[in-house]
Design a protein around this motif. Structure first.
Motif, PDB file in Angstrom:
ATOM      1  N   PRO A 140       0.975   1.238 -13.200  1.00 30.58           N
ATOM      2  CA  PRO A 140      -0.071   2.227 -13.753  1.00 30.58           C
ATOM      3  C   PRO A 140       0.794   3.594 -13.705  1.00 30.58           C
ATOM      4  O   PRO A 140       1.381   3.998 -12.762  1.00 30.58           O
ATOM      5  CB  PRO A 140      -1.122   2.094 -12.472  1.00 30.58           C
ATOM      6  N   GLU A 141       0.075   4.391 -14.579  1.00 26.14           N
ATOM      7  CA  GLU A 141       0.669   5.900 -14.771  1.00 26.14           C
ATOM      8  C   GLU A 141       0.591   6.549 -13.383  1.00 26.14           C
ATOM      9  O   GLU A 141       1.682   7.438 -13.218  1.00 26.14           O
ATOM     10  CB  GLU A 141      -0.185   6.264 -15.913  1.00 26.14           C
ATOM     11  N   ASP A 142      -0.427   6.419 -12.485  1.00 20.66           N
ATOM     12  CA  ASP A 142      -0.423   7.534 -11.334  1.00 20.66           C
ATOM     13  C   ASP A 142       0.222   6.814 -10.110  1.00 20.66           C
ATOM     14  O   ASP A 142       0.011   7.432  -9.044  1.00 20.66           O
ATOM     15  CB  ASP A 142      -1.902   7.672 -11.004  1.00 20.66           C
ATOM     16  N   LEU A 143       0.832   5.615 -10.367  1.00 24.31           N
ATOM     17  CA  LEU A 143       1.519   5.004  -9.170  1.00 24.31           C
ATOM     18  C   LEU A 143       2.601   5.818  -8.835  1.00 24.31           C
ATOM     19  O   LEU A 143       3.407   6.105  -9.530  1.00 24.31           O
ATOM     20  CB  LEU A 143       1.738   3.447  -9.478  1.00 24.31           C
ATOM     21  N   ARG A 144       2.666   6.116  -7.600  1.00 24.34           N
ATOM     22  CA  ARG A 144       3.737   7.052  -6.927  1.00 24.34           C
ATOM     23  C   ARG A 144       4.600   6.311  -5.669  1.00 24.34           C
ATOM     24  O   ARG A 144       3.565   5.544  -4.811  1.00 24.34           O
ATOM     25  CB  ARG A 144       3.306   8.367  -6.525  1.00 24.34           C
ATOM     26  N   PRO A 145       5.791   6.532  -5.225  1.00 26.70           N
ATOM     27  CA  PRO A 145       6.267   6.248  -4.088  1.00 26.70           C
ATOM     28  C   PRO A 145       5.620   6.666  -2.942  1.00 26.70           C
ATOM     29  O   PRO A 145       5.299   7.913  -2.823  1.00 26.70           O
ATOM     30  CB  PRO A 145       7.858   6.785  -4.393  1.00 26.70           C
ATOM     31  N   GLY A 146       5.588   5.775  -1.874  1.00 23.20           N
ATOM     32  CA  GLY A 146       4.980   6.468  -0.371  1.00 23.20           C
ATOM     33  C   GLY A 146       3.459   5.810  -0.620  1.00 23.20           C
ATOM     34  O   GLY A 146       3.038   6.238   0.624  1.00 23.20           O
ATOM     35  N   MET A 147       2.802   5.369  -1.752  1.00 22.51           N
ATOM     36  CA  MET A 147       1.348   4.951  -1.581  1.00 22.51           C
ATOM     37  C   MET A 147       1.438   3.652  -0.753  1.00 22.51           C
ATOM     38  O   MET A 147       2.097   2.907  -1.017  1.00 22.51           O
ATOM     39  CB  MET A 147       0.726   4.800  -2.984  1.00 22.51           C
ATOM     40  N   ILE A 148       0.200   3.605  -0.187  1.00 27.60           N
ATOM     41  CA  ILE A 148      -0.122   2.307   0.737  1.00 27.60           C
ATOM     42  C   ILE A 148      -0.565   1.249  -0.240  1.00 27.60           C
ATOM     43  O   ILE A 148      -1.452   1.572  -1.066  1.00 27.60           O
ATOM     44  CB  ILE A 148      -1.277   2.516   1.819  1.00 27.60           C
ATOM     45  N   ALA A 149      -0.015   0.125  -0.007  1.00 30.62           N
ATOM     46  CA  ALA A 149      -0.489  -1.104  -0.628  1.00 30.62           C
ATOM     47  C   ALA A 149      -0.568  -2.270   0.082  1.00 30.62           C
ATOM     48  O   ALA A 149      -0.286  -2.474   1.336  1.00 30.62           O
ATOM     49  CB  ALA A 149       0.634  -1.454  -1.785  1.00 30.62           C
ATOM     50  N   LYS A 150      -1.617  -3.217  -0.605  1.00 31.26           N
ATOM     51  CA  LYS A 150      -2.199  -4.170   0.159  1.00 31.26           C
ATOM     52  C   LYS A 150      -1.655  -5.545  -0.512  1.00 31.26           C
ATOM     53  O   LYS A 150      -1.765  -5.538  -1.643  1.00 31.26           O
ATOM     54  CB  LYS A 150      -3.784  -4.448   0.452  1.00 31.26           C
ATOM     55  N   VAL A 151      -0.885  -6.314  -0.075  1.00 29.77           N
ATOM     56  CA  VAL A 151      -0.208  -7.445  -0.523  1.00 29.77           C
ATOM     57  C   VAL A 151      -0.682  -8.745  -0.063  1.00 29.77           C
ATOM     58  O   VAL A 151      -0.706  -9.059   1.306  1.00 29.77           O
ATOM     59  CB  VAL A 151       1.476  -7.541  -0.459  1.00 29.77           C
ATOM     60  N   SER A 152      -1.488  -9.629  -0.907  1.00 26.94           N
ATOM     61  CA  SER A 152      -1.858 -10.845  -0.520  1.00 26.94           C
ATOM     62  C   SER A 152      -1.331 -12.028  -1.433  1.00 26.94           C
ATOM     63  O   SER A 152      -1.244 -12.005  -2.546  1.00 26.94           O
ATOM     64  CB  SER A 152      -3.388 -10.839  -0.922  1.00 26.94           C
ATOM     65  N   PHE A 153      -0.662 -12.814  -0.487  1.00 29.28           N
ATOM     66  CA  PHE A 153      -0.406 -14.172  -0.961  1.00 29.28           C
ATOM     67  C   PHE A 153      -1.469 -15.343  -0.900  1.00 29.28           C
ATOM     68  O   PHE A 153      -1.814 -15.438   0.187  1.00 29.28           O
ATOM     69  CB  PHE A 153       0.995 -14.850  -0.052  1.00 29.28           C
ATOM     70  N   CYS A 154      -1.579 -15.977  -1.950  1.00 27.18           N
ATOM     71  CA  CYS A 154      -2.545 -16.984  -1.873  1.00 27.18           C
ATOM     72  C   CYS A 154      -1.752 -18.287  -2.229  1.00 27.18           C
ATOM     73  O   CYS A 154      -0.964 -18.398  -3.146  1.00 27.18           O
ATOM     74  CB  CYS A 154      -3.594 -16.858  -2.953  1.00 27.18           C
ATOM     75  N   LYS A 155      -1.981 -19.477  -1.532  1.00 28.53           N
ATOM     76  CA  LYS A 155      -1.354 -20.635  -1.532  1.00 28.53           C
ATOM     77  C   LYS A 155      -2.568 -21.641  -1.403  1.00 28.53           C
ATOM     78  O   LYS A 155      -3.285 -21.863  -0.436  1.00 28.53           O
ATOM     79  CB  LYS A 155      -0.356 -20.986  -0.389  1.00 28.53           C
TER      80      LYS A 155
END
Length: 300
Positions: free
Chosen positions: A218-233
């Motif tokens: 995304p255009e506004d995505l920047r280094p240092g932003m918090i992200a939630k990562v979900s693995f689904c199985k």
């Protein structure tokens, strides 16, 4: 009024979520190659630069002195070599003297090349095409050797870094798919895949650094932003019940069961992870059991 549901097995979608940070795959710190004064900064944060563009200008009195001295030494050595060559053919110059003068000229030329390189390094250029991140100094400052001037990041190659506990690392392989949400953007989740698993753990947390590449940026995505990562199985079928029917007391976890004679009794269960439709029951329930889902407050 009491309502019941009948227990049945269903495919279980197991989800594990981690909190990570957005990082740039290209993150370069540009530093001063020697002690110098920062004359000027030619760029601003957020500015895109190409490889070779000028980032800053330095001045070092030591570098200038070494360059001037090296030039003078080359000129002197070249003059001695030229004068010797004029009388070489008449045999008045020994071979040993000729070798000595040639060696002195070669050394002087090598010193000049080194001094020229240092002088060229006073013009700090971008080593790669990237975006200017943080600028750490101001014009006029005296810089020490390897003092940081600024950071370059590549906003076209952003990735997400997470720490995975050692007991869960084996659950994922390179290529494992995940969904990444960035709360600061408020957009739909981004598809991502695992690209890197660290081979050594963090000493403090006994966790392993893992990196994921994003399907889009995304255009506004920047280094240092918090992200939630979900693995689904998707795992094997299991007994899943709504979390609202689960009760707890001093002896553990239970729910209310209705027997064939309509007698209501307390049934002890052992629960596992949550799935998309409720909580997984590892033991204590059988397919076909009837569980009270409404009106629990009316049961004495």
């Amino acid at each position: 009024r009491v309502k019941v549901i009948r227990v049945e097995k269903q495919p279980v979608l197991s989800t594990k979520t981690y909190v990570g940070r957005v990082e740039s795959a290209t993150d370069i710190t540009v530093s001063s190659p020697f002690s110098a004064k920062l004359v000027s900064i030619k760029v601003k944060p957020g500015q895109k630069v190409r490889e070779g563009d000028i980032l800053a200008e330095l001045y070092s009195e030591h570098v200038e002195t070494m360059f001037t001295s090296a030039q003078a030494t080359v000129n002197q050595a070249q003059d001695a070599y030229d004068r010797l060559m004029k009388v070489k053919d008449n045999g008045s110059v020994s071979e040993l003297k000729m070798v000595e003068v040639q060696t002195q000229l070669s050394k002087a030329q090598a010193a000049l090349r080194s001094a020229t390189k240092s002088k060229e390094d006073c013009i700090v250029r971008a080593p790669v095409s990237a975006t200017v991140g943080e600028i750490k100094v101001k014009a006029g400052e005296e810089l020490s050797v390897m003092q940081q001037i600024l950071r370059l990041v590549d906003l076209e190659s952003l990735e997400v870094s997470i720490d995975v506990p050692e007991m869960e690392l084996a659950l994922y392989d390179k290529g494992s798919k995940a969904l990444v949400s960035v709360p600061a953007l408020g957009e739909d989740a981004l598809e991502a895949s695992l690209t890197e698993k660290a081979v050594s753990s963090s000493i403090l947390g006994h966790s392993y650094k893992c990196r994921l590449s994003l399907s889009r940026h995304p255009e506004d995505l920047r280094p240092g932003m918090i992200a939630k990562v979900s693995f689904c199985k998707e795992e094997q079928e299991a007994v899943v019940i709504p979390s609202s029917v689960v009760r707890r007391d001093g002896q553990g976890t239970y729910l209310w069961l209705v027997d064939d004679d309509l007698t209501v009794r307390k049934g002890r269960i052992v629960t596992g992870d949550f799935s998309g439709s409720g909580v997984i029951v590892e033991s204590g329930l059988q397919v076909g059991d009837r569980v009270v889902c409404e009106g629990m407050s009316k049961i004495c």
